[in-house]
Design a protein around this motif. Sequence first.
Motif, PDB file in Angstrom:
ATOM      1  N   TRP A  95       0.913  -1.170   0.166  1.00 45.39           N
ATOM      2  CA  TRP A  95      -0.086  -0.015  -0.014  1.00 45.39           C
ATOM      3  C   TRP A  95       0.822   1.087  -0.007  1.00 45.39           C
ATOM      4  O   TRP A  95       1.584   1.358   1.023  1.00 45.39           O
TER       5      TRP A  95
ATOM      6  N   THR B  76      -8.194   2.918 -10.402  1.00 44.93           N
ATOM      7  CA  THR B  76      -9.574   2.462  -9.582  1.00 44.93           C
ATOM      8  C   THR B  76     -10.868   3.156 -10.395  1.00 44.93           C
ATOM      9  O   THR B  76     -11.749   2.354 -10.779  1.00 44.93           O
TER      10      THR B  76
ATOM     11  N   ASP C 299      -4.669   4.713  -7.001  1.00 44.67           N
ATOM     12  CA  ASP C 299      -5.690   5.758  -6.564  1.00 44.67           C
ATOM     13  C   ASP C 299      -7.048   5.276  -6.338  1.00 44.67           C
ATOM     14  O   ASP C 299      -8.099   5.495  -6.722  1.00 44.67           O
TER      15      ASP C 299
ATOM     16  N   ASP D 148      -8.667   6.101  -3.734  1.00 42.95           N
ATOM     17  CA  ASP D 148      -9.564   7.306  -3.243  1.00 42.95           C
ATOM     18  C   ASP D 148     -10.021   8.096  -4.085  1.00 42.95           C
ATOM     19  O   ASP D 148     -10.550   9.111  -3.501  1.00 42.95           O
ATOM     20  N   ARG D 149     -10.116   7.901  -5.100  1.00 43.52           N
ATOM     21  CA  ARG D 149     -10.191   9.019  -6.165  1.00 43.52           C
ATOM     22  C   ARG D 149     -11.211   8.400  -7.309  1.00 43.52           C
ATOM     23  O   ARG D 149     -11.205   7.428  -8.073  1.00 43.52           O
TER      24      ARG D 149
ATOM     25  N   SER E  21      -2.681   5.399  -2.849  1.00 40.99           N
ATOM     26  CA  SER E  21      -3.998   6.460  -2.640  1.00 40.99           C
ATOM     27  C   SER E  21      -3.154   7.607  -1.821  1.00 40.99           C
ATOM     28  O   SER E  21      -1.926   7.723  -1.317  1.00 40.99           O
TER      29      SER E  21
ATOM     30  N   CYS F 265     -10.278   5.860   2.933  1.00 41.14           N
ATOM     31  CA  CYS F 265     -10.251   5.509   1.431  1.00 41.14           C
ATOM     32  C   CYS F 265     -11.855   5.232   0.947  1.00 41.14           C
ATOM     33  O   CYS F 265     -12.439   5.456   0.034  1.00 41.14           O
TER      34      CYS F 265
END
Length: 334
Positions: free
Chosen positions: A150, A181, A217, A219-220, A263, A270
């Motif tokens: 990670w 993602t 990514d 978290d996007r 991330s 997240c």
Amino acid sequence: MVAAAPCPLLSRVAAHDPRRDPADEREEIRAFVSERAVAEPAARFTDKVGRVPAGPARGWRGRERKAKSCDQCGGDLWVELDDGTPVPCKCRSRRAAKKASNRLRAGNWWYGTSLSFAAPPLAAVSSLARDAVEGLCGEVRRGGTPRGLWILGASDTGKSALCAYIAQRLYPSDDAIAEGTGDLVAHLRWLSAVRGELAVEKRMEKLVDTPLLVLDDVDRPVRSFPPAATLGLRESCASQDLVRLATLIRDRQAAMRPTVVTSRAQPKDCASKLAAITPHDLMRGLLTTVSGEASPFEDFPEYLLGLLDGAMRDVQSACETCELDEDQSAAAAA
């Protein structure tokens, strides 16, 4: 053009005058031809060029843009030293870095520029992250099942470049799949709408069976695929997207296959960031609700957020955390 006078002989011939004299007719014709006005020619001969260019030669805009691109080399990408030795211009590396950044942002993991830790942008990555990535790639190539990774870091710290490096290292042996993602969930949504759920299941099975999955990514939720509906969610993930992503993570954890995740936010945040609705999608949701096309606000119940949060916790427990610091990157680059 001057109009000629009518010939009297022709008028007499046309009237079938019986008093015709061939000798007199020939004399009248000769006098008429010699005394008539000469008509102007339809086109004059000239030795001048027919078309005079009104501007520079063809392609002058491209040459002007190239000349203005760099003050040292004039767009040739090469300069000469005092002894006449040609060397690459500094703008050459800047163009290569910009092209590599555009390719990485577009998701071109495989056929982008060749990445190495000895050259930018990976030269600025810390030694801890470098050793972790090299060890992971070596273990996957040997057929092992190492722990995942990670990668945490702010913007422009090399997270996407590390993903591309892992993909390029493991591409010849077909041991890795690298996906953004947001683009992944959008692609699965497009497959479901166009080709059906069978195509989605095949894609999910391939993502689960690959030895190493790289998710950039997490978290996007921003995605580049166009939505099927005009007022559909464009920047946020729907409930079906969250279920597919959580199912993919859970299946890989059950198969004990490693995953690389990047991330900007902490792992505990997240899931909430991925399931959040952006203001633009909130307005589109209001319009679709009023028009009766969909009810997007019912697509985000609490149990879905808990399901995704549990999947993220499972990934975090199976991964080693590697944090990229801007100060460390700057020191490594120096």
